[in-house]
Scaffold this active site. Structure first.
Site, PDB file in Angstrom:
ATOM      1  N   CYS A  92       0.701  -1.308  -0.186  1.00 31.83           N
ATOM      2  CA  CYS A  92       0.028   0.162  -0.083  1.00 31.83           C
ATOM      3  C   CYS A  92       0.877   1.280   0.015  1.00 31.83           C
ATOM      4  O   CYS A  92       1.760   1.255   0.885  1.00 31.83           O
ATOM      5  CB  CYS A  92      -0.743   0.073   1.372  1.00 31.83           C
ATOM      6  N   GLU A 135      -8.837  -0.634  -2.707  1.00 31.59           N
ATOM      7  CA  GLU A 135      -9.028   0.591  -2.857  1.00 31.59           C
ATOM      8  C   GLU A 135     -10.345   0.699  -2.185  1.00 31.59           C
ATOM      9  O   GLU A 135     -10.504   1.850  -1.494  1.00 31.59           O
ATOM     10  CB  GLU A 135      -8.879   1.036  -4.361  1.00 31.59           C
TER      11      GLU A 135
END
Length: 175
Positions: A92, A135
């Site tokens: 991430c 996401e």
């Protein structure tokens, strides 16, 4: 276009739940453009607006760094999870240098608006499916580390604390 400021874990703004986009305006399109530029600058494959302190339900994805295959999802919603659960090592942009195996649906059907306000549905498989789920989690205030055991999270916190100490010392030495 401009590169937006990223939020990094443990910043609590990453936990904020994004609100739906009601009107797709010129400002919305500028945000999308800036998000793509930021994602490419950070060398990512996906970015949620939450990660750049914009708490609107917008995600951008480009798995292959190919401007023709860029994907925009506004107000995305997973309407169906299909098939088996897969474990892919995820990273991430908001938690640099950390990777972990996270359980995700291998196939999903997502409903969304595109950057022009057109409603669409698409089936996503494999890496695209995982990226969309990752996401969308950001838009819900969730991070991929939330799926990990307390022991793994504790190890991640130790690594982050060590890196931030090294980083702070480096900054002091270079001034």
């Amino acid at each position: 276009m401009s590169i937006l400021q990223m939020l990094y874990y443990p910043d609590q703004r990453l936990r904020k739940i994004a609100r739906s986009v009601s009107i797709i305006s010129h400002d919305t399109k500028k945000i999308i453009s800036d998000m793509f530029e930021t994602m490419y600058f950070q060398q990512g494959i996906g970015l949620a607006a939450t990660q750049v302190d914009i708490h609107q339900k917008i995600i951008v994805i480009d798995l292959n760094n190919n401007i023709q295959k860029r994907l925009v999802f506004i107000n995305p919603c997973i309407i169906k999870k299909i098939g088996t659960i897969t474990h892919i090592i995820e990273g991430c942009l908001s938690i640099p240098k950390i990777r972990a195996s996270v359980p995700r649906s291998q196939n999903i059907i997502v409903q969304s608006l595109d950057e022009n306000g057109n409603n669409f549905e698409m089936e996503a498989t494999d890496l695209l499916s995982v990226c969309i789920q990752h996401e969308i989690d950001h838009l819900l205030g969730k991070l991929f580390i939330d799926y990990l055991s307390p022991f793994k999270i504790q190890r991640i916190h130790k690594k982050i604390n060590k890196w931030s100490t090294v980083y702070k010392n480096h900054i002091k030495l270079s001034h």
